[in-house]
Enzyme design. Structure first.
Site, PDB file in Angstrom:
ATOM      1  N   HIS A 272       0.862  -1.194   0.000  1.00 48.33           N
ATOM      2  CA  HIS A 272       0.000   0.000   0.000  1.00 48.33           C
ATOM      3  C   HIS A 272       0.895   1.239   0.000  1.00 48.33           C
ATOM      4  CE1 HIS A 272      -3.477   2.436   0.566  1.00 48.33           C
ATOM      5  NE2 HIS A 272      -3.708   2.232   1.844  1.00 48.33           N
ATOM      6  N   HIS A 313      -2.110  -2.317  -9.575  1.00 51.42           N
ATOM      7  CA  HIS A 313      -3.103  -1.661  -8.719  1.00 51.42           C
ATOM      8  C   HIS A 313      -4.379  -2.504  -8.725  1.00 51.42           C
ATOM      9  CE1 HIS A 313      -5.700   1.475  -7.064  1.00 51.42           C
ATOM     10  NE2 HIS A 313      -4.576   2.073  -6.701  1.00 51.42           N
ATOM     11  N   ASP A 371       2.871   5.589  -6.680  1.00 51.03           N
ATOM     12  CA  ASP A 371       4.106   5.460  -5.893  1.00 51.03           C
ATOM     13  C   ASP A 371       5.358   5.367  -6.749  1.00 51.03           C
ATOM     14  OD1 ASP A 371       1.980   3.579  -3.949  1.00 51.03           O
ATOM     15  OD2 ASP A 371       3.068   5.307  -3.144  1.00 51.03           O
TER      16      ASP A 371
HETATM   17  C1  SDX Z   1      -1.354   2.144  -3.362  1.00 51.66           C
HETATM   18  O1  SDX Z   1      -6.048   0.678  -3.296  1.00 51.66           O
HETATM   19  C2  SDX Z   1      -5.579   1.943  -3.562  1.00 51.66           C
HETATM   20  O2  SDX Z   1      -6.264   2.779  -4.024  1.00 51.66           O
HETATM   21  C3  SDX Z   1      -4.125   2.128  -3.119  1.00 51.66           C
HETATM   22  C4  SDX Z   1      -3.473   3.449  -3.497  1.00 51.66           C
HETATM   23  C5  SDX Z   1      -4.112   4.608  -2.776  1.00 51.66           C
HETATM   24  O3  SDX Z   1      -3.937   5.743  -3.225  1.00 51.66           O
HETATM   25  O4  SDX Z   1      -4.649   4.381  -1.640  1.00 51.66           O
HETATM   26  O5  SDX Z   1      -3.563   3.658  -4.876  1.00 51.66           O
HETATM   27  C6  SDX Z   1      -2.006   3.449  -3.098  1.00 51.66           C
HETATM   28  O6  SDX Z   1      -1.314   1.324  -2.468  1.00 51.66           O
HETATM   29  C7  SDX Z   1      -0.836   1.844  -4.742  1.00 51.66           C
HETATM   30  C8  SDX Z   1      -0.270   0.385  -4.869  1.00 51.66           C
HETATM   31  C9  SDX Z   1       1.141   0.396  -4.276  1.00 51.66           C
HETATM   32  N1  SDX Z   1       1.672  -0.959  -4.168  1.00 51.66           N
HETATM   33  C10 SDX Z   1       2.680  -1.381  -4.985  1.00 51.66           C
HETATM   34  O7  SDX Z   1       3.155  -0.709  -5.894  1.00 51.66           O
HETATM   35  C11 SDX Z   1       3.234  -2.753  -4.632  1.00 51.66           C
HETATM   36  C12 SDX Z   1       3.414  -3.593  -5.906  1.00 51.66           C
HETATM   37  N2  SDX Z   1       2.084  -3.877  -6.430  1.00 51.66           N
HETATM   38  C13 SDX Z   1       1.463  -5.133  -6.056  1.00 51.66           C
HETATM   39  O8  SDX Z   1       1.783  -5.602  -4.796  1.00 51.66           O
HETATM   40  C14 SDX Z   1       0.003  -5.252  -6.500  1.00 51.66           C
HETATM   41  O9  SDX Z   1      -0.062  -4.802  -7.787  1.00 51.66           O
HETATM   42  C15 SDX Z   1      -1.072  -4.575  -5.679  1.00 51.66           C
HETATM   43  C16 SDX Z   1      -1.022  -4.952  -4.235  1.00 51.66           C
HETATM   44  C17 SDX Z   1      -0.957  -3.087  -5.789  1.00 51.66           C
HETATM   45  C18 SDX Z   1      -2.429  -5.001  -6.262  1.00 51.66           C
HETATM   46  O10 SDX Z   1      -2.557  -6.348  -6.000  1.00 51.66           O
HETATM   47  P1  SDX Z   1      -3.897  -7.157  -6.393  1.00 51.66           P
HETATM   48  O11 SDX Z   1      -4.922  -6.265  -6.988  1.00 51.66           O
HETATM   49  O12 SDX Z   1      -4.292  -7.971  -5.205  1.00 51.66           O
HETATM   50  O13 SDX Z   1      -3.424  -8.047  -7.569  1.00 51.66           O
HETATM   51  P2  SDX Z   1      -2.704  -9.415  -7.376  1.00 51.66           P
HETATM   52  O14 SDX Z   1      -1.722  -9.316  -6.251  1.00 51.66           O
HETATM   53  O15 SDX Z   1      -3.756 -10.474  -7.328  1.00 51.66           O
HETATM   54  O16 SDX Z   1      -1.851  -9.519  -8.733  1.00 51.66           O
HETATM   55  C19 SDX Z   1      -2.484  -9.986  -9.936  1.00 51.66           C
HETATM   56  C20 SDX Z   1      -1.355 -10.658 -10.718  1.00 51.66           C
HETATM   57  C21 SDX Z   1      -0.588 -11.683  -9.879  1.00 51.66           C
HETATM   58  O17 SDX Z   1      -0.050 -12.660 -10.775  1.00 51.66           O
HETATM   59  P3  SDX Z   1      -0.885 -14.104 -10.885  1.00 51.66           P
HETATM   60  O18 SDX Z   1      -1.022 -14.617  -9.453  1.00 51.66           O
HETATM   61  O19 SDX Z   1      -2.212 -13.736 -11.538  1.00 51.66           O
HETATM   62  O20 SDX Z   1       0.030 -14.944 -11.766  1.00 51.66           O
HETATM   63  O21 SDX Z   1      -0.388  -9.662 -11.097  1.00 51.66           O
HETATM   64  C22 SDX Z   1       0.861  -9.949 -10.477  1.00 51.66           C
HETATM   65  C23 SDX Z   1       0.585 -10.894  -9.334  1.00 51.66           C
HETATM   66  O22 SDX Z   1       1.717 -11.705  -9.082  1.00 51.66           O
HETATM   67  N3  SDX Z   1       1.385  -8.675  -9.983  1.00 51.66           N
HETATM   68  C24 SDX Z   1       2.659  -8.297 -10.088  1.00 51.66           C
HETATM   69  C25 SDX Z   1       2.707  -7.015  -9.529  1.00 51.66           C
HETATM   70  N4  SDX Z   1       1.484  -6.664  -9.091  1.00 51.66           N
HETATM   71  C26 SDX Z   1       0.670  -7.699  -9.371  1.00 51.66           C
HETATM   72  N5  SDX Z   1       3.745  -8.929 -10.596  1.00 51.66           N
HETATM   73  C27 SDX Z   1       4.917  -8.226 -10.543  1.00 51.66           C
HETATM   74  N6  SDX Z   1       5.048  -6.977 -10.018  1.00 51.66           N
HETATM   75  C28 SDX Z   1       3.961  -6.349  -9.504  1.00 51.66           C
HETATM   76  N7  SDX Z   1       4.075  -5.136  -8.968  1.00 51.66           N
END
Ligand code: SDX
Length: 436
Positions: A272, A313, A371
């Protein structure tokens, strides 16, 4: 974007769930903008719960504050696009908009700004508390503790059922959170604290209280404007994890400062708000543009926990409109600092280019989020990496408290989710001398 035909909470449309031959009618509710929702309340009286780990498909509440369209890359605060607000407004105007649903007129803005300015100072007890932390204490742990300390100090006399009292708390939090961030930073640097300066605007005063050695500190207007825009870009984002935490905590009727402390704790996580710190740590680990392909390979390997921080996201499956504004702000700050070939920015841009062309990221619709460039920008401002999420906290506090006020200002129920139980069925206690 046309205003939808949303009829809100009163609707004739029905969804039907048929289970074991029995049919259950569920009202379909239409929003002003966005996705229809199905009111599942009738399932409980028919003996069912829904199951939605991570709340991927759950609307937890109704709200009028912020609207996000993840496919179109749209972010509206009370209907106004973030791009227009970031360009033409300022953070305190946005705070007024989030709290009151309207941009302030000149008189309202003057009164709002003056009240926020008058509330910037924190008590000697709060200052003494932050001085108890060791130099290496993480700023987000300190911010969580200080918000709890404000809850303790300010608890007496708060009547959350009184609109004026709630507004006082909202403005007090917006006013004090930059001071909390500034004294948290200075504690880590062993610097004495400076009182707020009423002659400086919100962002200028934050820079002064954070970095100044003395009263002669010179404010750079480009950096101050960039900080104000960074606060705006983080101000609110509908029902994200930390805002949902604030709503759930607030639903118990707890002290509003304590509900915000819960939000600070949730924001800290690297999935997050902690992602901005994670981006810089990731870029440091990658070390050079030459290593990017290796790390992109790690991100694609399901057996490797490495993720590209600042990418992906839950809602934005297209670009995050804040990321574009943040990237522009990043260039402004780097130009102002005379930093042309910033290695960190070069790595970030190379990583962004590779990721946006790589089929893994394209197929999973992973784009840079707010971010991704905020960390490079904050580093160029001179904010240390460990303070990045404290800056996010500063920006997001108005959103958190606006959602708290929206919920508590209307009829609300305590949040109490149910579960899918997969544990043991009933069994009798076994005395220790009969256990294997
Ligand atoms: C913020 O919710 C909001 O509005 C948050 C925010 C706000 O203003 O409040 O926008 C702020 O928190 C932005 C997000 C910051 N976090 C990151 O940058 C961390 C890296 N991102 C990931 O951890 C992820 O993308 C999330 C947590 C942001 C979203 O995760 P989801 O929606 O639960 O998606 P998921 O984890 O189920 O991923 C879907 C697929 C997966 O692969 P499969 O299991 O389908 O094979 O996409 C892959 C994930 O492994 N994936 C990534 C990835 N993010 C998702 N693979 C590599 N790098 C990534 N960053």
């Amino acid at each position: 974007m046309a205003k939808g035909e949303g009829s809100g909470l009163d609707n004739e449309r029905k969804a039907q769930v048929s289970i074991d031959g029995a049919s259950i009618d569920l009202p379909v509710l239409s929003p002003t903008l966005g996705t229809d929702v199905i009111d599942i309340g009738a399932l409980t009286s028919n003996g069912y719960f829904t199951y939605d780990p991570g709340f991927v498909s759950t609307a937890s509440c109704n709200s009028s504050i912020t609207y996000i369209d993840g496919d179109e890359g749209v972010l509206l605060h009370r209907g106004y696009p973030i791009e227009q607000l970031a360009e033409q407004s300022d953070h305190l105007e946005l705070c007024h908009l989030l709290l009151h649903g309207k941009l302030p007129n000149a008189a309202e803005k003057t009164a709002f700004v003056n009240e926020i300015t008058s509330r910037r100072a924190v008590s000697p007890a709060i200052e003494a508390m932050v001085q108890q932390f060791s130099a290496g204490a993480h700023p987000m742990g300190i911010m969580t503790a200080l918000m709890g300390a404000l809850a303790a100090e300010e608890h007496a006399g708060i009547d959350i059922t009184n609109d004026d009292d709630r507004q006082r708390v909202c403005r007090d939090l917006i006013a004090k959170v930059p001071t909390l961030a500034a004294i948290t930073y200075r504690q880590g640097k062993g610097m004495k604290f400076l009182p707020p300066r009423d002659d400086l605007n919100y962002a200028e005063n934050f820079l002064y209280m954070t970095f100044a050695e003395d009263e002669d500190y010179e404010i750079n207007p480009v950096i101050a404007r960039a900080m104000d825009r960074i606060f705006m870009l983080h101000a609110d984002h509908e029902q994200n994890a930390s805002t949902s935490t604030v709503r759930l905590a607030g639903s118990t009727g707890t002290n509003p400062y304590a509900a915000i402390a819960a939000g600070v704790a949730a924001l800290w996580g690297p999935s997050h708000g902690g992602a901005n710190e994670g981006v810089l740590n990731m870029l440091d680990e990658i070390g050079s543009v030459d290593n990017i392909d290796t790390y992109v390979g790690k991100a694609k390997d399901r057996d490797d926990p490495f993720r590209v921080m600042g990418f992906g996201h839950r809602v934005y499956k297209n670009y995050d409109p804040r990321a574009k504004v943040m990237q522009d702000t990043c260039h402004e700050v780097l130009n102002e600092r005379g930093v042309q070939d910033n290695e960190t920015l070069k790595m970030a841009q190379a990583l962004e280019k590779i990721a946006l062309e790589d089929e893994y990221f394209v197929e999973k619709r992973l784009y840079p989020n707010v971010d991704f460039f905020s960390g490079v920008t904050l580093k160029a401002v001179g904010i240390p990496v460990e303070m990045f999420t404290a800056i996010f906290t500063l920006g997001r506090t108005p959103g958190w408290i606006a959602h708290w006020d929206e919920m508590v200002g209307e009829a609300y129920k305590i949040g109490r989710p149910r579960q899918l139980y997969l544990g043991e069925t009933r069994r009798d206690f076994v005395p220790i001398d009969q256990r294997s």
